[in-house]
Design a protein around this motif. Structure first.
Motif, PDB file in Angstrom:
ATOM      1  N   LEU A 122      -2.963   3.501 -19.188  1.00 15.65           N
ATOM      2  CA  LEU A 122      -4.235   3.049 -18.614  1.00 15.65           C
ATOM      3  C   LEU A 122      -4.280   1.525 -18.514  1.00 15.65           C
ATOM      4  O   LEU A 122      -4.674   0.960 -17.486  1.00 15.65           O
ATOM      5  N   VAL A 123      -3.860   0.855 -19.594  1.00 13.90           N
ATOM      6  CA  VAL A 123      -3.833  -0.613 -19.596  1.00 13.90           C
ATOM      7  C   VAL A 123      -2.854  -1.126 -18.546  1.00 13.90           C
ATOM      8  O   VAL A 123      -3.156  -2.086 -17.816  1.00 13.90           O
ATOM      9  N   ALA A 124      -1.685  -0.481 -18.452  1.00  9.61           N
ATOM     10  CA  ALA A 124      -0.673  -0.898 -17.476  1.00  9.61           C
ATOM     11  C   ALA A 124      -1.188  -0.735 -16.046  1.00  9.61           C
ATOM     12  O   ALA A 124      -0.977  -1.599 -15.188  1.00  9.61           O
ATOM     13  N   ILE A 125      -1.861   0.399 -15.789  1.00 13.27           N
ATOM     14  CA  ILE A 125      -2.420   0.633 -14.445  1.00 13.27           C
ATOM     15  C   ILE A 125      -3.476  -0.412 -14.125  1.00 13.27           C
ATOM     16  O   ILE A 125      -3.524  -0.961 -13.012  1.00 13.27           O
ATOM     17  N   LEU A 126      -4.321  -0.706 -15.102  1.00  5.05           N
ATOM     18  CA  LEU A 126      -5.386  -1.688 -14.914  1.00  5.05           C
ATOM     19  C   LEU A 126      -4.800  -3.056 -14.573  1.00  5.05           C
ATOM     20  O   LEU A 126      -5.187  -3.699 -13.582  1.00  5.05           O
ATOM     21  N   LEU A 127      -3.829  -3.495 -15.385  1.00  7.04           N
ATOM     22  CA  LEU A 127      -3.214  -4.807 -15.156  1.00  7.04           C
ATOM     23  C   LEU A 127      -2.447  -4.837 -13.833  1.00  7.04           C
ATOM     24  O   LEU A 127      -2.553  -5.796 -13.058  1.00  7.04           O
ATOM     25  N   SER A 128      -1.675  -3.781 -13.568  1.00  3.48           N
ATOM     26  CA  SER A 128      -0.870  -3.740 -12.357  1.00  3.48           C
ATOM     27  C   SER A 128      -1.740  -3.751 -11.102  1.00  3.48           C
ATOM     28  O   SER A 128      -1.431  -4.437 -10.125  1.00  3.48           O
ATOM     29  N   SER A 129      -2.865  -2.992 -11.138  1.00  7.30           N
ATOM     30  CA  SER A 129      -3.744  -2.915  -9.975  1.00  7.30           C
ATOM     31  C   SER A 129      -4.432  -4.261  -9.717  1.00  7.30           C
ATOM     32  O   SER A 129      -4.535  -4.712  -8.570  1.00  7.30           O
ATOM     33  N   ILE A 130      -4.908  -4.900 -10.791  1.00  9.66           N
ATOM     34  CA  ILE A 130      -5.591  -6.187 -10.638  1.00  9.66           C
ATOM     35  C   ILE A 130      -4.617  -7.272 -10.187  1.00  9.66           C
ATOM     36  O   ILE A 130      -4.889  -8.044  -9.262  1.00  9.66           O
ATOM     37  N   LEU A 131      -3.450  -7.305 -10.871  1.00  9.56           N
ATOM     38  CA  LEU A 131      -2.451  -8.309 -10.492  1.00  9.56           C
ATOM     39  C   LEU A 131      -1.947  -8.070  -9.068  1.00  9.56           C
ATOM     40  O   LEU A 131      -1.546  -9.011  -8.383  1.00  9.56           O
ATOM     41  N   GLY A 132      -1.984  -6.812  -8.617  1.00 10.58           N
ATOM     42  CA  GLY A 132      -1.504  -6.496  -7.285  1.00 10.58           C
ATOM     43  C   GLY A 132      -2.298  -7.153  -6.177  1.00 10.58           C
ATOM     44  O   GLY A 132      -1.761  -7.401  -5.083  1.00 10.58           O
TER      45      GLY A 132
END
Length: 614
Positions: free
Chosen positions: A51-61
């Motif tokens: 969940l944390v990885a998805i959150l960071l990856s989506s925002i950084l994307g």
């Protein structure tokens, strides 16, 4: 609905529910969701990391899209080389970071999915192993295998694709929307109003392509059916015996030709779709450029070229998440249906199971008693009716009767392949339902009419009965079964490959290996269920020579059509229509002139005995 590279749908993409899926749509309840969640709970720590990885990856994307505006305004238009270099480098770092986090998220997702499917497969296999024989005789074997393979593999796709897709697309959509409105609410609203137009061709062309995909799948199923029928061992034999090679080739060629045509139509549908998609995807950016330019030049001096560029980039980031989320209902329904199918099997009751306080006696004598036993598969079709008899240790009983009289059913009740509907089957004075299943079945050896050998060596098949048996034990069992000399005569001896289902051996050779395998168990009771039927006279005689000494030295039950085997038994039970019609020894039953005498005249007298006489 996920798009492949270029915006097209991958083969097998299913964005629409079939009529059958709509009719059988599962009922989603809190209980079902909690049950699904129970498989995720052991891996909750990894799920949090995902969940944390998805959150960071989506925002950084979406950060590089935002930085692109500053690169244009500060770096290019502002002619600031330092800003251009630093912002470009920062954009690259953010992109690299987002991609690395994406790799971590993908690994964690795969790890969780693999472990959950590992747990489910083990649980399903254990559960299926505990199901009664009735389950396997009434359910389609292909369906059973599908639950074990395709259905549980589908769970992995749900975890790695559906769940993470919902999270990633939702976060990306929210982040992009917030970023757009922070830049300019007018252009953000224009862009969001355009997004639904993008989904129209997706829906229409996707539906047409799904129809073609279904037709192609039906054609593919037909081709697989032809291959399964004609390339199997039995199918090939039939084709050759009837000289149907040419006919089968034409049938395959016709189906293959239809498949080629459908594949071409399906792929061309994707080409036109991408053309329409590219056209629609350019409308949003054009409107933002147009309206943004008017606002910048006439009404909003603070709006910059970089801001407009950012809004166009963010709008592009929204297309795929919106499209996926619009079709998430289909994935959700299919996911729930998949879990429901798996849970339906898990919820099937185990008919034959150990009693909580199962008895494991210190020794086994092999005394068997049937007391008023009845059995039925269905209430309106009883198989056995009030069967009572006793078999003392060291004695033997022969069971004879017309086909369908219930002979095999009687012997299946002893090792609890089935349980009696009424009455009691006792082993050494104890109800078999109270005995430990492992103890009971290890003390009952059954040689069936339909011998099954695994595709391995003779040694492998023998060791199935006793994995720690020595070579001397194997040879001794094979000598008793009258098969040792044949095995030793083979180039590879006990390492001879028997082939699929033992097809490299004759029926008599397979049957004698089966007898040797049972003997390795050293059971208290030996049961021979038509062990010599459907064999030639030589093979039958060899098996008879193996069986007769065993009957003399073991507690035995014999279902046979050979007179010498029946005469060797201490008692003969004559079954008719599920009941014991007659019982006694051969001479008495002949003199009685009943069913046994009729069977003797029509069947047994015409079959040579062990001495070759009639």
């Amino acid at each position: 609905m996920e798009m492949n590279k270029g915006g097209g749908f991958g083969r097998g993409s299913r964005g629409f529910l079939t009529e059958q899926e709509k009719a059988n749509r599962p009922k989603v309840t809190g209980k079902l969701l909690r049950r699904i969640g129970s498989y995720l709970i052991p891996y909750w720590k990894q799920m949090v990391l995902v969940l944390v990885a998805i959150l960071l990856s989506s925002i950084l994307g979406i950060v590089p899209s935002i930085l692109a505006g500053r690169i244009i305004d500060d770096g290019l238009i502002g002619r600031n080389l330092n800003s251009l270099i630093s912002l470009t480098f920062l954009s690259l770092l953010v992109t690299l970071g987002a991609n690395l986090i994406g790799v971590l998220e993908s690994y964690l997702n795969t790890w969780i999915a693999q472990h959950i499917t590992f747990d489910m497969r083990n649980k399903m296999f254990r559960h299926l192993q505990s199901m009664s024989h009735r389950f396997f005789t009434t359910n389609n074997q292909g369906d059973i295998i599908t639950r074990m393979t395709s259905d549980i593999s589908g769970v992995q796709q749900i975890i790695t694709n559906t769940l993470t897709s919902i999270l990633a697309n939702s976060i990306t959509l929210i982040a992009a929307t917030v970023a757009m409105y922070r830049k300019n609410w007018i252009l953000a609203t224009v862009g969001i109003l355009i997004v639904p137009l993008f989904t129209i061709p997706t829906k229409r062309v996707g539906k047409a392509r799904w129809t073609l995909t279904r037709e192609a799948q039906a054609c593919n199923d037909e081709i697989n059916g032809i291959l399964n029928e004609t390339l199997s061992v039995s199918g090939q034999m039939l084709v050759k015996l009837f000289s149907m090679e040419s006919h089968e080739y034409k049938r395959y060629e016709a189906a293959n030709h239809r498949m080629i045509g459908m594949n071409i139509r399906e792929n061309m549908a994707g080409r036109w779709f991408r053309l329409v998609l590219r056209t629609f995807s350019s409308i949003g950016p054009m409107l933002i450029y147009l309206i943004g330019g008017i606002l910048m030049m006439r009404y909003d001096a603070d709006l910059t070229v970089g801001d407009i560029t950012v809004l166009v980039a963010l709008l592009g980031r929204m297309y795929s998440p919106v499209n996926s989320l619009l079709n998430i209902q289909v994935d959700w329904i299919r996911s729930m249906a998949l879990f429901t199918r798996i849970f339906d099997y898990f919820d099937m009751p185990v008919e034959i199971k150990n009693s909580p306080d199962a008895i494991i006696p210190d020794r086994s004598e092999g005394n068997i008693t049937f007391s008023h036993v009845s059995f039925e598969y269905e209430p309106e079709r009883p198989i056995l009716k009030d069967i009572s008899f006793s078999l003392e240790s060291g004695k033997s009983i022969a069971i004879v009767g017309p086909s369908g009289a219930g002979k095999s059913t009687i012997i299946n009740l002893i090792p609890r392949i089935f349980d009696a509907t009424e009455g009691v089957v006792s082993f050494d004075g104890i109800d078999v339902r109270k005995l430990d299943l492992g103890f009971l079945r290890s003390n009952v050896g059954v040689v069936t009419q339909d011998t099954y050998l695994f595709n391995g060596t003779v040694r492998d098949n023998l060791l199935y009965a006793k994995p720690d048996a020595t070579l001397d034990e194997l040879k001794e069992a094979c000598r008793k079964a009258n098969i040792h000399d044949f095995i030793e005569a083979q180039p590879d001896g006990y390492d001879t490959i028997v082939g699929n289902r033992g097809l490299k051996l004759s029926g008599g050779e397979k049957q004698r290996i089966s007898i040797a395998r049972v003997l390795l168990k050293n059971p208290s009771v030996l049961i021979f269920d038509e062990a010599t039927s459907s064999l030639d006279s030589i093979s039958e005689n060899l098996i008879q020579q193996a069986i007769e000494p065993l009957i003399a030295s073991h507690t035995s039950i014999i279902i046979a059509h050979r007179l010498s085997t029946i005469l060797a038994a201490d008692e003969i039970l004559v079954l008719s229509d599920g009941k014991i019609a007659e019982r006694g020894v051969h001479n008495d039953l002949i003199e009685a002139g009943g069913l046994y005498a009729e069977l003797y005249e029509t069947q047994f007298r015409l079959v040579p005995d062990a001495a070759g006489k009639q």
